[in-house]
Design an enzyme around this catalytic site. Structure first.
Site, PDB file in Angstrom:
ATOM      1  N   GLY A  40       0.689  -1.592   0.128  1.00  0.00           N
ATOM      2  CA  GLY A  40      -0.193   0.183   0.299  1.00  0.00           C
ATOM      3  C   GLY A  40       1.641   1.382   0.065  1.00  0.00           C
ATOM      4  O   GLY A  40       2.242   1.238   0.266  1.00  0.00           O
ATOM      5  N   LEU A  41       0.270   2.302  -0.106  1.00  0.00           N
ATOM      6  CA  LEU A  41       0.321   3.571  -0.519  1.00  0.00           C
ATOM      7  C   LEU A  41       1.724   3.900   0.835  1.00  0.00           C
ATOM      8  O   LEU A  41       1.391   3.637   2.449  1.00  0.00           O
ATOM      9  CB  LEU A  41      -0.124   4.835  -0.618  1.00  0.00           C
ATOM     10  CG  LEU A  41      -0.887   4.336  -1.959  1.00  0.00           C
ATOM     11  CD1 LEU A  41      -1.498   5.990  -2.324  1.00  0.00           C
ATOM     12  CD2 LEU A  41       0.065   5.127  -2.789  1.00  0.00           C
ATOM     13  N   SER A  44      -0.129   4.586   4.416  1.00  0.00           N
ATOM     14  CA  SER A  44      -1.479   3.518   4.085  1.00  0.00           C
ATOM     15  C   SER A  44      -1.814   2.281   6.266  1.00  0.00           C
ATOM     16  O   SER A  44      -2.449   2.073   5.833  1.00  0.00           O
ATOM     17  CB  SER A  44      -1.477   2.649   3.124  1.00  0.00           C
ATOM     18  OG  SER A  44      -0.283   2.071   3.598  1.00  0.00           O
ATOM     19  N   LYS A  46       0.774   0.072   6.832  1.00  0.00           N
ATOM     20  CA  LYS A  46       1.609  -1.707   6.605  1.00  0.00           C
ATOM     21  C   LYS A  46       2.315  -1.278   7.942  1.00  0.00           C
ATOM     22  O   LYS A  46       1.824  -2.967   8.666  1.00  0.00           O
ATOM     23  CB  LYS A  46       2.346  -1.777   5.683  1.00  0.00           C
ATOM     24  CG  LYS A  46       1.229  -1.272   4.349  1.00  0.00           C
ATOM     25  CD  LYS A  46       2.642  -1.243   3.265  1.00  0.00           C
ATOM     26  CE  LYS A  46       3.609   0.295   3.119  1.00  0.00           C
ATOM     27  NZ  LYS A  46       2.911   1.233   3.103  1.00  0.00           N
ATOM     28  N   SER A  47       3.280  -1.026   8.399  1.00  0.00           N
ATOM     29  CA  SER A  47       3.775  -0.917   9.975  1.00  0.00           C
ATOM     30  C   SER A  47       3.192  -0.925  11.026  1.00  0.00           C
ATOM     31  O   SER A  47       3.588  -2.277  11.931  1.00  0.00           O
ATOM     32  CB  SER A  47       5.112  -0.036   9.679  1.00  0.00           C
ATOM     33  OG  SER A  47       5.637   0.122   8.162  1.00  0.00           O
ATOM     34  N   SER A 114       6.131  -1.990  -2.157  1.00  0.00           N
ATOM     35  CA  SER A 114       5.855  -2.857  -2.791  1.00  0.00           C
ATOM     36  C   SER A 114       4.938  -2.739  -4.409  1.00  0.00           C
ATOM     37  O   SER A 114       3.879  -3.493  -4.710  1.00  0.00           O
ATOM     38  CB  SER A 114       5.971  -4.485  -2.613  1.00  0.00           C
ATOM     39  OG  SER A 114       4.538  -4.528  -1.831  1.00  0.00           O
TER      40      SER A 114
HETATM   41  N1  LIG Z   1      -6.648   1.360  11.147  1.00  0.00           N
HETATM   42  C1  LIG Z   1      -5.229   1.614  10.621  1.00  0.00           C
HETATM   43  N2  LIG Z   1      -4.844   1.021  10.974  1.00  0.00           N
HETATM   44  C2  LIG Z   1      -3.556   1.547  10.665  1.00  0.00           C
HETATM   45  N3  LIG Z   1      -2.983   2.577  10.596  1.00  0.00           N
HETATM   46  C3  LIG Z   1      -3.696   4.294  10.465  1.00  0.00           C
HETATM   47  C4  LIG Z   1      -4.782   3.423  11.041  1.00  0.00           C
HETATM   48  N4  LIG Z   1      -5.729   4.725  11.186  1.00  0.00           N
HETATM   49  C5  LIG Z   1      -4.986   5.992  11.528  1.00  0.00           C
HETATM   50  N5  LIG Z   1      -3.468   5.067  11.266  1.00  0.00           N
HETATM   51  C6  LIG Z   1      -2.223   5.860  11.120  1.00  0.00           C
HETATM   52  O1  LIG Z   1      -1.674   6.107  10.008  1.00  0.00           O
HETATM   53  C7  LIG Z   1      -0.247   6.025   9.791  1.00  0.00           C
HETATM   54  C8  LIG Z   1       0.387   4.844   9.604  1.00  0.00           C
HETATM   55  O2  LIG Z   1       1.200   4.263   9.164  1.00  0.00           O
HETATM   56  P1  LIG Z   1       2.486   3.616   9.094  1.00  0.00           P
HETATM   57  O3  LIG Z   1       4.378   4.037   9.305  1.00  0.00           O
HETATM   58  O4  LIG Z   1       2.248   2.039  10.139  1.00  0.00           O
HETATM   59  O5  LIG Z   1       2.098   3.461   7.439  1.00  0.00           O
HETATM   60  P2  LIG Z   1       3.213   3.139   6.344  1.00  0.00           P
HETATM   61  O6  LIG Z   1       1.973   1.799   5.719  1.00  0.00           O
HETATM   62  O7  LIG Z   1       4.059   1.965   6.827  1.00  0.00           O
HETATM   63  O8  LIG Z   1       4.366   3.511   5.758  1.00  0.00           O
HETATM   64  P3  LIG Z   1       5.853   3.513   5.016  1.00  0.00           P
HETATM   65  O9  LIG Z   1       5.047   2.852   3.837  1.00  0.00           O
HETATM   66  O10 LIG Z   1       6.119   4.958   4.356  1.00  0.00           O
HETATM   67  O11 LIG Z   1       5.924   2.386   5.593  1.00  0.00           O
HETATM   68  C9  LIG Z   1       0.105   5.879  11.752  1.00  0.00           C
HETATM   69  O12 LIG Z   1       0.626   7.123  12.115  1.00  0.00           O
HETATM   70  C10 LIG Z   1      -0.661   5.254  12.015  1.00  0.00           C
HETATM   71  O13 LIG Z   1      -1.385   5.490  13.177  1.00  0.00           O
HETATM   72 MG   LIG Z   2       6.332   1.501   6.680  1.00  0.00          MG
END
Ligand SMILES: Nc1ncnc2c1ncn2[C@@H]1O[C@H](COP(=O)(O)OP(=O)(O)OP(=O)(O)O)[C@@H](O)[C@H]1O
Ligand SMILES: [Mg+2]
Length: 213
Positions: A40-41, A44, A46-47, A114
């Site tokens: 995902g973006l 979004s 993921k982590s 990805s």
């Molecule tokens: N339902 C939800 N599930 C997951 N994260 C959420 C949700 N609602 C809000 N958030 C927030 O969205 C953000 C997601 O950040 P995260 O680092 O997990 O994204 P990511 O997809 O891993 O990005 P990257 O590809 O840059 O690593 C966090 O600040 C999290 O608290």
């Molecule tokens: Mg991440």
């Protein structure tokens, strides 16, 4: 592109069989091995989902481990940038590592943007049916931009990051993911619960029936 990079160079390497089978490893752990591939973006979720699910699984006695895009770029993939070719090589390496984890009998949670369908499909094809669970972590670009947990969208908008997914580099959503988690309209707890339910319903949290000793 991925296939070309994955070609084996030397004809003089041979597979050395072990004495413990994957079913034996899984029986010892009490559950199946599998790769949960979160795509995902940026921003979004993921982590956030991966680390929350890892904690829940480990508390239940499941051998789970997170492979995170940012973390792997500190080591194994520190030589790679964000060009299409480097992103492809990044996913190839992670895919191979994930495959090893699955063979070891773990549930490996892979959190990587990805963005390219071809790269994700390559990983899927490298694994046995059922070993690769593709999860689309879905949030609109506007929502991700508003969250901007690492300030990356701001930097990219200011021209400080080239080839940023969603802005100056494409994101190709999965066509047939095993699961879609909408992080804009569902809470983190709901999404972790949905993933857990998927694993339970499809038998991943139990050892396979009829496994040899
Ligand atoms: N339902 C939800 N599930 C997951 N994260 C959420 C949700 N609602 C809000 N958030 C927030 O969205 C953000 C997601 O950040 P995260 O680092 O997990 O994204 P990511 O997809 O891993 O990005 P990257 O590809 O840059 O690593 C966090 O600040 C999290 O608290
Ligand atoms: Mg991440």
């Amino acid at each position: 592109m991925v296939q070309a990079m994955a070609e084996q160079r030397s004809p003089n390497v041979h597979w050395h069989m072990g004495q413990v089978s994957r079913p034996q490893r899984e029986a010892a752990r009490g559950h199946r091995g599998a790769a949960i591939w979160l795509t995902g973006l940026s921003g979004s979720g993921k982590s956030t989902i991966a680390v929350a699910l890892e904690r829940v699984l480990v508390e239940r006695g499941v051998s789970a481990y997170v492979l995170d895009g940012d973390n792997l770029r500190h080591g194994l993939c520190s030589d790679l940038g964000f060009s299409h070719a480097d992103r492809t090589e990044n996913i190839r390496r992670i895919g191979e590592v994930a495959k090893l984890f699955v063979d070891a009998g773990l549930i490996v949670l892979c959190a990587f943007v990805s963005p390219f369908r071809e790269d994700r499909d390559w990983v899927r094809k490298r694994m046995a049916t059922g070993d690769f669970i593709e999860v689309h972590v879905l949030a609109s670009l506007d929502a991700c931009r508003a969250r901007d947990p690492k300030g990356l969208y701001q930097k990219a908008t200011q021209g400080q990051i080239a080839e940023f997914t969603g802005l100056s580099s494409p994101y190709e959503p999965p066509l047939q993911p095993e699961l879609t988690l909408d992080t804009e309209h569902s809470t983190l707890e709901q999404n972790v619960g949905a993933l857990l339910a998927f694993l339970e319903e499809h038998g991943y949290l139990a050892a396979r029936a009829g496994q040899p000793g």
